[in-house]
Design a protein around this motif. Structure first.
Motif, short mmCIF file in Angstrom:
data_model
loop_
_atom_site.label_atom_id
_atom_site.label_comp_id
_atom_site.label_asym_id
_atom_site.label_seq_id
_atom_site.Cartn_x
_atom_site.Cartn_y
_atom_site.Cartn_z
N ARG A 1 0.85 -1.20 0.00
CA ARG A 1 0.00 0.00 0.00
C ARG A 1 0.88 1.25 0.00
NH1 ARG A 1 -4.21 -0.94 -2.26
NH2 ARG A 1 -4.81 1.14 -1.59
N HIS A 2 0.31 2.36 -0.42
CA HIS A 2 1.04 3.62 -0.46
C HIS A 2 1.19 4.18 0.95
CE1 HIS A 2 1.52 8.02 -1.30
NE2 HIS A 2 2.42 7.51 -2.10
N VAL A 3 2.39 4.62 1.26
CA VAL A 3 2.70 5.20 2.56
C VAL A 3 3.25 6.61 2.32
CG1 VAL A 3 4.19 5.02 4.60
CG2 VAL A 3 3.18 2.96 3.60
N LEU A 4 2.63 7.59 2.94
CA LEU A 4 3.03 8.98 2.79
C LEU A 4 3.42 9.54 4.14
CD1 LEU A 4 3.30 11.60 1.16
CD2 LEU A 4 0.83 11.94 1.45
N GLY A 5 4.70 9.90 4.29
CA GLY A 5 5.22 10.41 5.55
C GLY A 5 5.56 11.87 5.48
N TYR A 6 5.32 12.56 6.58
CA TYR A 6 5.58 14.00 6.70
C TYR A 6 6.58 14.29 7.81
CZ TYR A 6 1.88 15.22 3.47
OH TYR A 6 1.12 15.36 2.35
N PRO A 7 7.86 14.02 7.58
CA PRO A 7 8.83 14.41 8.61
C PRO A 7 8.99 15.93 8.64
CG PRO A 7 9.93 13.42 6.72
CD PRO A 7 8.46 13.33 6.47
N ASN A 8 9.36 16.42 9.79
CA ASN A 8 9.50 17.86 10.02
C ASN A 8 10.97 18.21 9.93
OD1 ASN A 8 9.65 20.40 11.11
ND2 ASN A 8 8.40 19.94 12.88
N SER A 9 11.33 19.15 9.08
CA SER A 9 12.74 19.52 8.89
C SER A 9 13.34 20.18 10.13
CB SER A 9 12.89 20.46 7.69
OG SER A 9 12.22 21.68 7.94
N SER A 10 12.53 20.74 10.99
CA SER A 10 13.06 21.40 12.19
C SER A 10 13.10 20.48 13.41
CB SER A 10 12.24 22.66 12.51
OG SER A 10 10.93 22.30 12.86
N TYR A 11 12.68 19.25 13.24
CA TYR A 11 12.68 18.29 14.35
C TYR A 11 13.62 17.16 13.98
CZ TYR A 11 10.85 15.18 17.96
OH TYR A 11 10.73 14.35 19.03
N PRO A 12 14.63 16.87 14.79
CA PRO A 12 15.61 15.85 14.44
C PRO A 12 14.96 14.48 14.25
CG PRO A 12 16.15 16.91 16.55
CD PRO A 12 14.85 17.47 16.10
N SER A 13 15.29 13.83 13.16
CA SER A 13 14.75 12.50 12.87
C SER A 13 15.74 11.43 13.30
CB SER A 13 14.49 12.39 11.36
OG SER A 13 14.01 11.12 11.06
N ARG A 14 15.21 10.31 13.72
CA ARG A 14 16.07 9.20 14.13
C ARG A 14 16.07 8.10 13.08
NH1 ARG A 14 13.84 8.09 20.07
NH2 ARG A 14 12.51 6.85 18.76
N GLY A 15 15.77 8.41 11.86
CA GLY A 15 15.76 7.39 10.82
C GLY A 15 15.10 7.92 9.57
N HIS A 16 15.00 7.05 8.60
CA HIS A 16 14.41 7.42 7.32
C HIS A 16 12.96 6.98 7.26
CE1 HIS A 16 18.37 8.55 6.04
NE2 HIS A 16 18.82 7.34 6.32
N ALA A 17 12.14 7.83 6.68
CA ALA A 17 10.72 7.50 6.53
C ALA A 17 10.55 6.37 5.53
CB ALA A 17 9.95 8.73 6.08
N VAL A 18 9.49 5.64 5.68
CA VAL A 18 9.13 4.56 4.77
C VAL A 18 8.18 5.12 3.73
CG1 VAL A 18 7.94 2.33 4.62
CG2 VAL A 18 9.40 2.84 6.58
N GLY A 19 8.36 4.73 2.46
CA GLY A 19 7.45 5.17 1.41
C GLY A 19 7.77 6.56 0.91
N GLU A 20 6.74 7.26 0.43
CA GLU A 20 6.90 8.62 -0.09
C GLU A 20 7.10 9.58 1.08
OE1 GLU A 20 4.50 11.90 -2.81
OE2 GLU A 20 3.55 9.99 -2.35
N VAL A 21 8.00 10.53 0.89
CA VAL A 21 8.33 11.48 1.95
C VAL A 21 8.14 12.89 1.43
CG1 VAL A 21 10.19 12.35 3.42
CG2 VAL A 21 10.02 9.91 2.95
N LEU A 22 7.38 13.69 2.15
CA LEU A 22 7.21 15.10 1.85
C LEU A 22 7.63 15.88 3.09
CD1 LEU A 22 3.77 14.99 0.00
CD2 LEU A 22 6.04 15.18 -1.01
N ILE A 23 8.80 16.48 3.05
CA ILE A 23 9.33 17.19 4.21
C ILE A 23 8.61 18.52 4.36
CG2 ILE A 23 11.39 18.25 5.21
CD1 ILE A 23 13.00 16.05 3.78
N VAL A 24 8.22 18.81 5.58
CA VAL A 24 7.53 20.07 5.90
C VAL A 24 8.42 20.90 6.82
CG1 VAL A 24 5.21 19.15 5.54
CG2 VAL A 24 6.27 18.97 7.79
#
Length: 141
Positions: A61-84
């Motif tokens: 299935r399609h997975v759409l993730g919205y990581p926040n550029s100003s919040y430190p991430s602890r890994g890579h998003a799965v699927g499509e990524v649109l950084i906000v």
């Protein structure tokens, strides 16, 4: 509202202290795949978020993730990524893309996201379904 196509899931970036939390995340992911629903989520690949997103992605299935550029991430998003750029944009985009909302256990961030969606519903801003279970179970992790 017709059949849901995209479900936004709010949940913790930790696994919690009970196996039932991860079991619920895996079960939700399998249910989304079985019902042919796509996932909208915060973009993390760890904790309950990671379990749901990986299960949905592995199920085709399609997975759409919205990581926040100003919040430190602890890994890579799965699927499509649109950084906000910030949390407000993240929540607005997740809201816009989803047909319904589900919350699994999480911390203060999960609670805040859920309460905003519930408040918008109460104010008549939307009529999208909101479901949650055990949201307060590991607030203090």
């Amino acid at each position: 509202m017709g059949k849901f196509k995209r479900v936004c899931v709010f949940c913790g970036s930790n696994l919690g202290n009970k196996k039932i939390f991860s079991d619920a995340a895996l079960d939700l992911g399998r249910q989304l795949v079985e019902r042919q629903m796509d996932l909208v989520y915060g973009g993390g690949n760890f904790g309950l978020m990671g379990l749901v997103s990986q299960t949905v992605h592995d199920g085709g299935r399609h997975v759409l993730g919205y990581p926040n550029s100003s919040y430190p991430s602890r890994g890579h998003a799965v699927g499509e990524v649109l950084i906000v750029s910030d949390m407000h944009e993240r929540k607005a985009e997740m809201f816009r893309r989803a047909d319904a909302f589900v919350a699994l256990p999480g911390g203060y961030g999960t609670l805040e996201e859920l309460l905003e969606i519930i408040t918008w519903s109460q104010l008549g801003i939307h009529d999208k379904p909101v479901k949650f279970c055990c949201i307060f179970l590991f607030i203090c992790l």
